[in-house]
Design a protein around this motif. Structure first.
Motif, PDB file in Angstrom:
ATOM      1  N   HIS A 113      -5.299  -7.439  -1.097  1.00  0.00           N
ATOM      2  CA  HIS A 113      -4.268  -8.439  -1.362  1.00  0.00           C
ATOM      3  C   HIS A 113      -4.262  -8.759  -2.853  1.00  0.00           C
ATOM      4  CE1 HIS A 113      -2.730 -12.806  -1.022  1.00  0.00           C
ATOM      5  NE2 HIS A 113      -1.718 -11.978  -1.118  1.00  0.00           N
ATOM      6  N   LEU A 114      -3.150  -8.441  -3.524  1.00  0.00           N
ATOM      7  CA  LEU A 114      -3.060  -8.680  -4.961  1.00  0.00           C
ATOM      8  C   LEU A 114      -2.090  -9.816  -5.217  1.00  0.00           C
ATOM      9  CD1 LEU A 114      -3.650  -7.750  -7.942  1.00  0.00           C
ATOM     10  CD2 LEU A 114      -1.566  -6.387  -7.746  1.00  0.00           C
ATOM     11  N   MET A 115      -2.581 -10.826  -5.937  1.00  0.00           N
ATOM     12  CA  MET A 115      -1.707 -11.944  -6.288  1.00  0.00           C
ATOM     13  C   MET A 115      -1.364 -11.857  -7.766  1.00  0.00           C
ATOM     14  SD  MET A 115      -3.424 -15.036  -4.132  1.00  0.00           S
ATOM     15  CE  MET A 115      -5.080 -14.686  -4.636  1.00  0.00           C
ATOM     16  N   ILE A 116      -0.095 -12.063  -8.060  1.00  0.00           N
ATOM     17  CA  ILE A 116       0.350 -12.082  -9.449  1.00  0.00           C
ATOM     18  C   ILE A 116       0.918 -13.452  -9.738  1.00  0.00           C
ATOM     19  CG2 ILE A 116       1.904 -11.059 -11.160  1.00  0.00           C
ATOM     20  CD1 ILE A 116       1.918  -8.515  -9.500  1.00  0.00           C
ATOM     21  N   LYS A 117       0.353 -14.085 -10.752  1.00  0.00           N
ATOM     22  CA  LYS A 117       0.764 -15.447 -11.037  1.00  0.00           C
ATOM     23  C   LYS A 117       2.091 -15.468 -11.787  1.00  0.00           C
ATOM     24  CE  LYS A 117      -2.424 -18.774 -12.063  1.00  0.00           C
ATOM     25  NZ  LYS A 117      -3.299 -19.511 -12.986  1.00  0.00           N
ATOM     26  N   ASP A 177      -1.185  -5.363  -0.687  1.00  0.00           N
ATOM     27  CA  ASP A 177      -0.017  -6.217  -0.488  1.00  0.00           C
ATOM     28  C   ASP A 177       0.099  -7.075  -1.722  1.00  0.00           C
ATOM     29  OD1 ASP A 177       0.423  -5.298   2.155  1.00  0.00           O
ATOM     30  OD2 ASP A 177      -1.316  -6.505   2.784  1.00  0.00           O
ATOM     31  N   VAL A 178       1.248  -7.004  -2.356  1.00  0.00           N
ATOM     32  CA  VAL A 178       1.422  -7.742  -3.595  1.00  0.00           C
ATOM     33  C   VAL A 178       2.216  -9.004  -3.328  1.00  0.00           C
ATOM     34  CG1 VAL A 178       2.302  -7.649  -5.948  1.00  0.00           C
ATOM     35  CG2 VAL A 178       1.363  -5.594  -4.891  1.00  0.00           C
ATOM     36  N   GLU A 179       1.744 -10.096  -3.895  1.00  0.00           N
ATOM     37  CA  GLU A 179       2.400 -11.372  -3.678  1.00  0.00           C
ATOM     38  C   GLU A 179       2.489 -12.104  -4.995  1.00  0.00           C
ATOM     39  OE1 GLU A 179       1.686 -15.411  -1.001  1.00  0.00           O
ATOM     40  OE2 GLU A 179       0.101 -13.901  -1.189  1.00  0.00           O
ATOM     41  N   LYS A 180       3.696 -12.578  -5.310  1.00  0.00           N
ATOM     42  CA  LYS A 180       3.821 -13.415  -6.500  1.00  0.00           C
ATOM     43  C   LYS A 180       3.515 -14.844  -6.098  1.00  0.00           C
ATOM     44  CE  LYS A 180       6.972 -10.876  -9.442  1.00  0.00           C
ATOM     45  NZ  LYS A 180       8.261 -10.853 -10.129  1.00  0.00           N
ATOM     46  N   VAL A 181       2.658 -15.485  -6.837  1.00  0.00           N
ATOM     47  CA  VAL A 181       2.259 -16.855  -6.482  1.00  0.00           C
ATOM     48  C   VAL A 181       2.397 -17.764  -7.687  1.00  0.00           C
ATOM     49  CG1 VAL A 181       0.644 -16.085  -4.700  1.00  0.00           C
ATOM     50  CG2 VAL A 181      -0.137 -16.361  -7.064  1.00  0.00           C
ATOM     51  N   ALA A 204      -8.064 -19.694  -3.701  1.00  0.00           N
ATOM     52  CA  ALA A 204      -8.377 -18.328  -3.280  1.00  0.00           C
ATOM     53  C   ALA A 204      -9.521 -17.786  -4.121  1.00  0.00           C
ATOM     54  CB  ALA A 204      -7.144 -17.442  -3.439  1.00  0.00           C
ATOM     55  N   GLN A 205     -10.385 -17.032  -3.488  1.00  0.00           N
ATOM     56  CA  GLN A 205     -11.475 -16.390  -4.212  1.00  0.00           C
ATOM     57  C   GLN A 205     -11.145 -14.928  -4.433  1.00  0.00           C
ATOM     58  OE1 GLN A 205     -15.246 -16.826  -2.327  1.00  0.00           O
ATOM     59  NE2 GLN A 205     -15.778 -18.528  -3.676  1.00  0.00           N
ATOM     60  N   GLY A 206     -11.531 -14.403  -5.569  1.00  0.00           N
ATOM     61  CA  GLY A 206     -11.259 -12.989  -5.813  1.00  0.00           C
ATOM     62  C   GLY A 206     -11.649 -12.602  -7.214  1.00  0.00           C
ATOM     63  N   ILE A 207     -11.265 -11.372  -7.573  1.00  0.00           N
ATOM     64  CA  ILE A 207     -11.565 -10.890  -8.914  1.00  0.00           C
ATOM     65  C   ILE A 207     -10.266 -10.826  -9.695  1.00  0.00           C
ATOM     66  CG2 ILE A 207     -12.455  -8.971 -10.277  1.00  0.00           C
ATOM     67  CD1 ILE A 207     -14.327  -8.374  -7.996  1.00  0.00           C
ATOM     68  N   GLY A 208     -10.268 -11.494 -10.831  1.00  0.00           N
ATOM     69  CA  GLY A 208      -9.046 -11.576 -11.609  1.00  0.00           C
ATOM     70  C   GLY A 208      -9.052 -10.635 -12.791  1.00  0.00           C
ATOM     71  N   PHE A 209      -7.864 -10.309 -13.269  1.00  0.00           N
ATOM     72  CA  PHE A 209      -7.745  -9.531 -14.507  1.00  0.00           C
ATOM     73  C   PHE A 209      -6.381  -9.795 -15.115  1.00  0.00           C
ATOM     74  CE2 PHE A 209      -6.617  -6.881 -10.886  1.00  0.00           C
ATOM     75  CZ  PHE A 209      -5.406  -6.309 -11.255  1.00  0.00           C
ATOM     76  N   MET A 242      -4.926 -11.366  -9.489  1.00  0.00           N
ATOM     77  CA  MET A 242      -6.188 -11.517  -8.778  1.00  0.00           C
ATOM     78  C   MET A 242      -6.178 -10.711  -7.485  1.00  0.00           C
ATOM     79  SD  MET A 242      -7.933 -14.787  -6.988  1.00  0.00           S
ATOM     80  CE  MET A 242      -8.776 -15.593  -8.324  1.00  0.00           C
ATOM     81  N   VAL A 243      -7.231  -9.956  -7.300  1.00  0.00           N
ATOM     82  CA  VAL A 243      -7.436  -9.278  -6.025  1.00  0.00           C
ATOM     83  C   VAL A 243      -8.262 -10.224  -5.177  1.00  0.00           C
ATOM     84  CG1 VAL A 243      -8.495  -7.322  -4.881  1.00  0.00           C
ATOM     85  CG2 VAL A 243      -7.377  -7.000  -7.093  1.00  0.00           C
ATOM     86  N   GLU A 244      -7.681 -10.626  -4.069  1.00  0.00           N
ATOM     87  CA  GLU A 244      -8.372 -11.624  -3.254  1.00  0.00           C
ATOM     88  C   GLU A 244      -9.512 -10.971  -2.474  1.00  0.00           C
ATOM     89  OE1 GLU A 244      -5.977 -13.607  -0.384  1.00  0.00           O
ATOM     90  OE2 GLU A 244      -7.436 -15.226  -0.146  1.00  0.00           O
ATOM     91  N   LEU A 245     -10.660 -11.559  -2.622  1.00  0.00           N
ATOM     92  CA  LEU A 245     -11.826 -11.048  -1.906  1.00  0.00           C
ATOM     93  C   LEU A 245     -12.608 -12.241  -1.391  1.00  0.00           C
ATOM     94  CD1 LEU A 245     -13.007  -8.272  -4.379  1.00  0.00           C
ATOM     95  CD2 LEU A 245     -12.007  -7.914  -2.127  1.00  0.00           C
ATOM     96  N   GLN A 246     -12.081 -12.860  -0.354  1.00  0.00           N
ATOM     97  CA  GLN A 246     -12.678 -14.089   0.159  1.00  0.00           C
ATOM     98  C   GLN A 246     -14.138 -13.863   0.515  1.00  0.00           C
ATOM     99  OE1 GLN A 246     -11.595 -17.251  -0.551  1.00  0.00           O
ATOM    100  NE2 GLN A 246      -9.640 -16.492   0.148  1.00  0.00           N
ATOM    101  N   GLY A 247     -14.993 -14.689  -0.064  1.00  0.00           N
ATOM    102  CA  GLY A 247     -16.404 -14.657   0.305  1.00  0.00           C
ATOM    103  C   GLY A 247     -17.196 -13.524  -0.324  1.00  0.00           C
ATOM    104  N   LEU A 248     -16.546 -12.680  -1.096  1.00  0.00           N
ATOM    105  CA  LEU A 248     -17.266 -11.533  -1.657  1.00  0.00           C
ATOM    106  C   LEU A 248     -17.527 -11.682  -3.151  1.00  0.00           C
ATOM    107  CD1 LEU A 248     -15.424  -8.612   0.116  1.00  0.00           C
ATOM    108  CD2 LEU A 248     -17.818  -9.266   0.406  1.00  0.00           C
TER     109      LEU A 248
END
Length: 888
Positions: A766-770, A789-793, A799-804, A812-818
């Motif tokens: 799950h990729l979020m784009i701000k 799955d790309v989502e504009k937010v 949400a937890q994840g790795i951002g770039f 941010m690639v959402e990686l809940q709990g990881l």
RNA sequence: GGGCGGUUAGCUCAGCUGGUUUAGAGCACCUGCCUUACAAGCAGGGGGUCACUGGUUCGAAUCCAGUACCGCCCACCA
């Protein structure tokens, strides 16, 4: 056609070469199109293909095939050179093996053997060029010693003789004691050679040929020549030696009396200041001898052995004699001392024998006017050198060109058309009949059997300098009344010449001379100098070193296309080539890549009802623009003869852009273990793109491109990719490329996350784009290639994840709990630090008044943009770090 | 001895009419993958104070000078 998973070249290559020949695809005849002409640098007729040929002819073939696809009437004329010294020495060696010495047989017998040798080995190299894929017009194959071309050489000789530019003279020439012929100055290679400087005592004569106890000392590197001494020479200004004036000295061992003379030539501070003058065996001594009227005594024969005039050591080889005489001199008390000494020594280019300066009668061609004109050809830019640095070399040589010694004491070649009368006079005519007539004009009593033709033949280069003219119209050179035939009018001047810098004087310069003299026009517009092919550790390829691979083996193993790629990859103009088989392997890998991309395309099936995917739509739009962009770059490289860069540009277009991005974007999804059909448009456009790529690569990789092009669509009986048109660059929308670049960066970001976190490639993310500024139309591409799955937010919330960051787009690639928040903070902090340093640098510049005052506006604007970009990135990062800290 | 060219990542080279995100490519290398076009493959990654010293300039890999290596061409001080 069923396609194997691996490309196998050999069957494909043989098949298409035969097909091209059968269909006369290489044939060129004058027509209404613009001509594009190359004449091959003719290889030695009995030579075999080496890596230098491969490089040279690959380049030639790339140029000719490119021109052909550009719609020009491309003509590549092949042929071979009789290579007088090289071939003759091979024949001599062969006869030796048969127990026959050249000296025991007649000229006619020898030539019979030579022609047999030529028939047996001649043209092998032309067969080998076919394996390489060279698209020469074989119907035009020429040989420098075929009757018509030999005739041109004879005509040329007579022409220059009658013009007064060819003369016969007794000169000190470079004698090759092994090949038993004179060679030109250019065929002598000077190498620093370790030897000794022998200091010898010459006793002063008492006037009756007896030694006194006084002596002088000379220093020489060639003590074996003292028996040929004609004088001892000192500089008149050298007061040390004034006591020698009018004295005579005795040559050691043989006690012959010679005078002491004075000449400015002698350097006072070199050696002992006393020079032994040996007019028969040294060029400078010969000159001194002329000035002082000294006798010339030759003591070394044609084979480099001492003759009876030497009185001692008769029959000994010059080098053996040197050792022996040193001993004799030592025993006689004449050897004062021996110093180690390194000096340049001339070696024969062909046989590597030490050149012996030798006085002999030779034929010369005056160079002054020819050189002057040929220099102007290049200085005016009518002929360009690539790279330009060779201009300097060329100029220097042309300004110092000495008369060209064109006679060779050989049998294999065009015999000099000079006939001697019994009284020693000679006549120069095209034929014996004409010579007889001319002779009769001198002496009416002359009978045919009284005439004797000159024994020598002409230098090979005296025939190859006519090559760009004589291959088209051999009647022309030396024949001022002859009207150029249609071929010559159409094809001359040729366009490009590809050759090695080692023959810039032998061949290139002289072709320009002949071109200007006989055609009044330069023989070619561009000369592309290749480098010399060396092995991995920089040694010249040579038979004796055994470091030269057999190109035919390489072609059999990897295929001609791969070999061509391998050679081109590392061949920027004028740089030496460091041959490495790894490059050919790279070429083979590229063939396989192309092959497999075609396998994929071929597997596409069409469903008329299928919808084009959004990802495919984006990819198609992008690749179209990318293709146009790249084609323009490739054309520019070709224009500048940057063949290696052109190849690399196409290589990356094919591999990275087409295979890694485009095909991945359009390739079908798998449904129930089967590839889903695609819509017709996607398939057709893909086929079009692929065809364009094949056409782009064809000049470099003729075989695989033809094979796939033929299979790509139904083709007519005579259709070939060879005559397909080079793709042209169409106007394209830069923003399409820019948007794609953003998408690619986002995809790489996600892939990076996967790689770091060891997330399986097939796991959907799950990729979020701000924000909303990221171009929406490329999102489907990101979804497909990042498998996310790309989502504009508006914000990432909790949400937890790795951002770039992609430019200024926060993702941010959402990686809940990881996620390890600490690590994320650290990473972002590092990035922030880097940006702050960068910003500091930019601001330092901007705050410098002298910078803002002096630098062009655009540059300042650029810096301001850098500043604002960095600022917004910093802002994003700072917020992100805060957020992370809060969430902790 | 004279001239020309070179010195940028482990290798081969781009960049050199000075400024485009604090240097690029291919190969090699490292890590992880035999993911149904390709293991001759895919994805990710590390790596260079642009030979050295000084100068010009707001700014130098890029221009200038010098030094050190390397290569080539020309030149027979015996």
């Amino acid at each position: 056609m069923e396609l194997a998973a691996k490309y196998s070249a050999s069957a494909v290559e043989d098949k298409w070469y035969a097909w091209w020949q059968d269909h006369k695809c290489f044939r060129s005849v004058p027509d209404g199109r613009e001509p594009y002409t190359i004449v091959i640098p003719p290889p030695n007729v009995t030579g075999i293909l080496h890596m230098g040929h491969v490089l040279n002819n690959t380049l030639n073939d790339v140029l000719i095939r490119k021109a052909r696809m550009d719609g020009k009437n491309a003509c590549w004329v092949p042929g071979t050179d009789h290579a007088s010294i090289a071939t003759e020495s091979k024949v001599v060696a062969k006869l030796k093996g048969m127990g026959i010495s050249k000296e025991d047989i007649t000229r006619e017998e020898f030539l019979k053997y030579a022609w047999e040798w030529k028939e047996e080995h001649g043209g092998i190299i032309l067969q080998q060029l076919r394996k390489l894929g060279c698209s020469c017009d074989w119907d035009r194959t020429r040989f420098t010693m075929e009757p018509a071309l030999s005739n041109a050489v004879i005509n040329t000789f007579v022409y220059f003789y009658k013009k007064g530019w060819i003369y016969k003279g007794v000169r000190m020439v470079n004698w090759d004691p092994e090949a038993l012929t004179a060679v030109s100055d250019d065929e002598v290679i000077h190498k620093d050679t370790k030897s000794h400087f022998y200091h010898l005592k010459y006793y002063i004569s008492d006037g009756n040929g007896n030694p006194t106890d006084k002596y002088l000392v000379i220093a020489t590197t060639r003590p074996e020549t003292i028996m040929a001494d004609a004088a001892i020479c000192v500089n008149p200004a050298d007061e040390r030696h004034h006591w020698l004036r009018g004295k005579k000295v005795l040559i050691p061992l043989i006690n012959r009396e010679i005078p002491v003379i004075e000449d400015d030539y002698v350097e006072m501070d070199f050696g002992t200041g006393c020079l032994k003058v040996t007019p028969a065996h040294d060029v400078h001594d010969y000159e001194i001898g002329l000035r002082h009227n000294l006798p010339i005594l030759e003591i070394i024969d044609d084979h480099g052995k001492l003759n009876e005039k030497a009185q001692i050591l008769v029959g000994e080889d010059r080098f053996v004699a040197r050792k022996k005489i040193v001993k004799l001199l030592e025993e006689a008390g004449n050897l004062l001392k021996v110093e180690d000494y390194t000096s340049p020594v001339g070696y024969s280019e062909r046989t590597d024998a030490v050149i012996e300066p030798k006085l002999s009668a030779q034929w010369f061609l005056k160079m002054d006017t020819l050189a002057k004109v040929a220099l102007e050809t290049v200085e005016s830019g009518r002929t360009k050198f690539i790279p330009e640095k060779y201009m300097n070399t060329y100029r220097h040589w042309m300004e110092n060109a000495r008369d060209w010694c064109i006679s060779r004491q050989l049998w294999w070649g065009q015999r000099i058309p000079a006939w001697y009368l019994p009284n020693g006079k000679f006549v120069v005519e095209q034929t014996f009949e004409a010579a007889l007539e001319a002779a009769k004009a001198i002496d009416p009593s002359i009978k045919p059997e009284d005439l004797h033709q000159d024994e020598d033949v002409l230098d090979t280069w005296f025939s190859s300098w006519l090559w760009p003219i004589s291959v088209f119209d051999p009647e022309l050179p030396g024949n001022p009344d002859h009207e150029p035939n249609e071929d010559l009018r159409y094809y001359y001047p040729t366009n490009d010449l590809v050759t090695g810098p080692d023959i810039i004087f032998f061949w290139v310069a002289r072709m320009i001379m002949a071109g200007e003299e006989f055609m009044g026009k330069e023989p070619f517009h561009n000369v592309y100098f290749t480098g010399i092919v060396r092995d991995k550790i920089g040694r010249k390829m040579s038979k004796t070193l055994g470091n030269s691979p057999n190109p035919l083996d390489l072609i059999n193993t990897y295929g001609a296309d791969a070999v061509r790629i391998g050679m081109l990859l590392c061949s920027s103009a004028g740089n030496d080539i460091f041959y490495d088989e790894a490059q050919i392997k790279q070429g083979a890998a590229f063939c396989n890549k192309i092959w497999n991309s075609y396998r994929l395309i071929k597997s596409f099936s069409i469903d008329e009802g299928a919808q084009q995917t959004a990802a495919a739509k984006v990819a198609i739009k992008w690749f179209g623009a990318r293709l146009s962009e790249t084609v323009a770059i490739v054309e520019d490289h070709y224009r500048k003869f940057r063949i290696s860069d052109a190849l690399m540009t196409i290589y990356k277009l094919f591999w990275d852009d087409f295979c890694s991005w485009y095909l991945e974007a359009v390739k079908p999804a798998f449904v129930d273990g089967k590839a889903a059909p695609l819509d017709a448009d996607t398939v057709n456009v893909t086929l079009d793109y692929f065809e364009s790529l094949l056409k782009l690569i064809h000049p470099v990789m003729p075989f695989i491109s033809e094979e796939l092009w033929q299979d790509l669509a139904p083709r007519g009986e005579n259709e070939t990719i060879m005559y397909a048109k080079t793709p042209v660059s169409k106007p394209y929308d830069q923003s399409v490329l820019d948007d794609f670049a953003l998408a690619a960066e986002a995809i790489n970001g996600v892939r990076g996350v996967r790689s770091q976190r060891n997330i399986a490639p097939k796991e959907r993310l799950h990729l979020m784009i701000k924000g909303n500024s990221f171009p929406a139309e490329v999102l489907p591409l990101v979804e497909k290639l990042a498998l996310a799955d790309v989502e504009k937010v508006d914000g990432f919330g909790d949400a937890q994840g790795i951002g770039f960051l992609v430019k200024t787009h926060e993702m941010m690639v959402e990686l809940q709990g990881l996620v390890n928040v600490e690590e994320e903070i650290e990473k972002s902090q590092k990035e922030l630090e880097h940006l702050q340093n960068f910003l500091a640098g930019v601001r330092a510049k901007l705050s410098n008044e002298r910078f803002t005052a002096h630098a062009p506006e655009a540059v300042v604007a650029m810096e301001r943009k850098k500043e604002s970009d960095a600022l917004s990135k910093i802002e994003i990062l700072e917020k992100k770090i805060n957020q992370l800290k809060t969430n902790k």
